[in-house]
Design a protein around this motif. Structure first.
Motif, PDB file in Angstrom:
ATOM      1  N   ILE A 113       0.820  -1.222   0.000  1.00 15.26           N
ATOM      2  CA  ILE A 113       0.000   0.000   0.000  1.00 15.26           C
ATOM      3  C   ILE A 113       0.850   1.267   0.000  1.00 15.26           C
ATOM      4  O   ILE A 113       0.321   2.370   0.003  1.00 15.26           O
ATOM      5  CB  ILE A 113      -0.995   0.025   1.171  1.00 15.26           C
ATOM      6  CG1 ILE A 113      -0.289   0.072   2.521  1.00 15.26           C
ATOM      7  CG2 ILE A 113      -1.980  -1.125   1.085  1.00 15.26           C
ATOM      8  CD1 ILE A 113      -1.219   0.298   3.702  1.00 15.26           C
ATOM      9  N   GLY A 114       2.175   1.110  -0.001  1.00 12.97           N
ATOM     10  CA  GLY A 114       3.066   2.262  -0.119  1.00 12.97           C
ATOM     11  C   GLY A 114       3.418   2.945   1.183  1.00 12.97           C
ATOM     12  O   GLY A 114       4.058   3.999   1.179  1.00 12.97           O
ATOM     13  N   ALA A 115       3.044   2.356   2.305  1.00 14.90           N
ATOM     14  CA  ALA A 115       3.308   2.991   3.593  1.00 14.90           C
ATOM     15  C   ALA A 115       4.796   3.018   3.936  1.00 14.90           C
ATOM     16  O   ALA A 115       5.279   3.997   4.519  1.00 14.90           O
ATOM     17  CB  ALA A 115       2.527   2.279   4.698  1.00 14.90           C
ATOM     18  N   LEU A 116       5.531   1.988   3.569  1.00 17.96           N
ATOM     19  CA  LEU A 116       6.970   1.969   3.879  1.00 17.96           C
ATOM     20  C   LEU A 116       7.711   3.077   3.130  1.00 17.96           C
ATOM     21  O   LEU A 116       8.577   3.754   3.690  1.00 17.96           O
ATOM     22  CB  LEU A 116       7.573   0.601   3.539  1.00 17.96           C
ATOM     23  CG  LEU A 116       7.060  -0.588   4.353  1.00 17.96           C
ATOM     24  CD1 LEU A 116       7.730  -1.867   3.896  1.00 17.96           C
ATOM     25  CD2 LEU A 116       7.275  -0.364   5.835  1.00 17.96           C
ATOM     26  N   ASN A 117       7.366   3.266   1.872  1.00 19.85           N
ATOM     27  CA  ASN A 117       7.988   4.327   1.077  1.00 19.85           C
ATOM     28  C   ASN A 117       7.620   5.701   1.629  1.00 19.85           C
ATOM     29  O   ASN A 117       8.448   6.615   1.650  1.00 19.85           O
ATOM     30  CB  ASN A 117       7.575   4.189  -0.392  1.00 19.85           C
ATOM     31  CG  ASN A 117       8.462   4.986  -1.306  1.00 19.85           C
ATOM     32  OD1 ASN A 117       9.656   5.129  -1.059  1.00 19.85           O
ATOM     33  ND2 ASN A 117       7.886   5.506  -2.372  1.00 19.85           N
ATOM     34  N   LEU A 118       6.386   5.841   2.081  1.00 18.93           N
ATOM     35  CA  LEU A 118       5.940   7.114   2.658  1.00 18.93           C
ATOM     36  C   LEU A 118       6.760   7.454   3.902  1.00 18.93           C
ATOM     37  O   LEU A 118       7.268   8.574   4.035  1.00 18.93           O
ATOM     38  CB  LEU A 118       4.449   7.031   3.006  1.00 18.93           C
ATOM     39  CG  LEU A 118       3.865   8.241   3.722  1.00 18.93           C
ATOM     40  CD1 LEU A 118       3.813   9.437   2.771  1.00 18.93           C
ATOM     41  CD2 LEU A 118       2.482   7.916   4.245  1.00 18.93           C
ATOM     42  N   ILE A 125      14.905   9.301   3.045  1.00 16.27           N
ATOM     43  CA  ILE A 125      15.555   8.089   2.564  1.00 16.27           C
ATOM     44  C   ILE A 125      14.975   7.761   1.203  1.00 16.27           C
ATOM     45  O   ILE A 125      13.771   7.614   1.059  1.00 16.27           O
ATOM     46  CB  ILE A 125      15.329   6.907   3.534  1.00 16.27           C
ATOM     47  CG1 ILE A 125      15.922   7.221   4.904  1.00 16.27           C
ATOM     48  CG2 ILE A 125      15.889   5.621   2.963  1.00 16.27           C
ATOM     49  CD1 ILE A 125      15.565   6.208   5.971  1.00 16.27           C
ATOM     50  N   ASP A 126      15.826   7.672   0.206  1.00 22.73           N
ATOM     51  CA  ASP A 126      15.367   7.363  -1.149  1.00 22.73           C
ATOM     52  C   ASP A 126      15.763   5.924  -1.474  1.00 22.73           C
ATOM     53  O   ASP A 126      16.848   5.660  -1.970  1.00 22.73           O
ATOM     54  CB  ASP A 126      15.973   8.338  -2.160  1.00 22.73           C
ATOM     55  CG  ASP A 126      15.411   8.117  -3.554  1.00 22.73           C
ATOM     56  OD1 ASP A 126      14.270   7.624  -3.671  1.00 22.73           O
ATOM     57  OD2 ASP A 126      16.128   8.419  -4.530  1.00 22.73           O
ATOM     58  N   ALA A 127      14.884   5.002  -1.153  1.00 19.55           N
ATOM     59  CA  ALA A 127      15.122   3.587  -1.425  1.00 19.55           C
ATOM     60  C   ALA A 127      14.036   3.105  -2.385  1.00 19.55           C
ATOM     61  O   ALA A 127      12.888   2.931  -1.987  1.00 19.55           O
ATOM     62  CB  ALA A 127      15.113   2.783  -0.133  1.00 19.55           C
TER      63      ALA A 127
END
Length: 136
Positions: A113-118, A125-127
């Motif tokens: 759901i994209g929560a880790l990237n958020l 942090i650009d991972a």
């Protein structure tokens, strides 16, 4: 207090069931609310917190008007209790594996759901591997 509450519930049932249209509207409302609560509980099951409690609450709401939901509630509670008893009887390794599996489900869901990237973005942090494959 409980006596008054039971009396009110009996009167409410009598008044609602006396009018077929009102009874149908009431059953539809109970069905919609119970289904929404049940769905929220099912989504919340793998996460820390009251996922199963919400499932049982949704089934309880539905069981107030639908016999099939009452039977399903009894069945689900018995299976939940049996599962928890089984987990308690297992050694720490099996219990740890169950917890690790639950944690993996939570992490995969949060990734999808994209929560880790958020959250990574909050810390600058650009991972790219944290980006959700669903959301693009």
């Amino acid at each position: 207090m409980w006596k008054k509450l039971r009396l009110w519930a009996r009167q409410r049932r009598y008044l609602i069931r006396r009018d077929p249209k009102l009874h149908l509207i009431y059953r539809i409302a109970v069905g919609v609310v119970g289904t929404l609560v049940l769905a929220a509980g099912i989504v919340a099951i793998p996460y820390p917190g009251p996922g199963w409690l919400i499932v049982f609450l949704g089934l309880g709401i539905l069981a107030s008007e639908f016999e099939w939901a009452h039977r399903l509630l009894k069945f689900a509670r018995s299976k939940y209790d049996a599962w928890m008893d089984w987990i308690k009887r297992q050694n720490k390794g099996v219990q740890g594996a169950v917890w690790m599996g639950t944690a993996a489900i939570v992490l995969v869901t949060l990734w999808l759901i994209g929560a880790l990237n958020l959250v990574a973005g909050w810390f600058n942090i650009d991972a790219q591997w944290l980006a959700s494959p669903i959301l693009g």
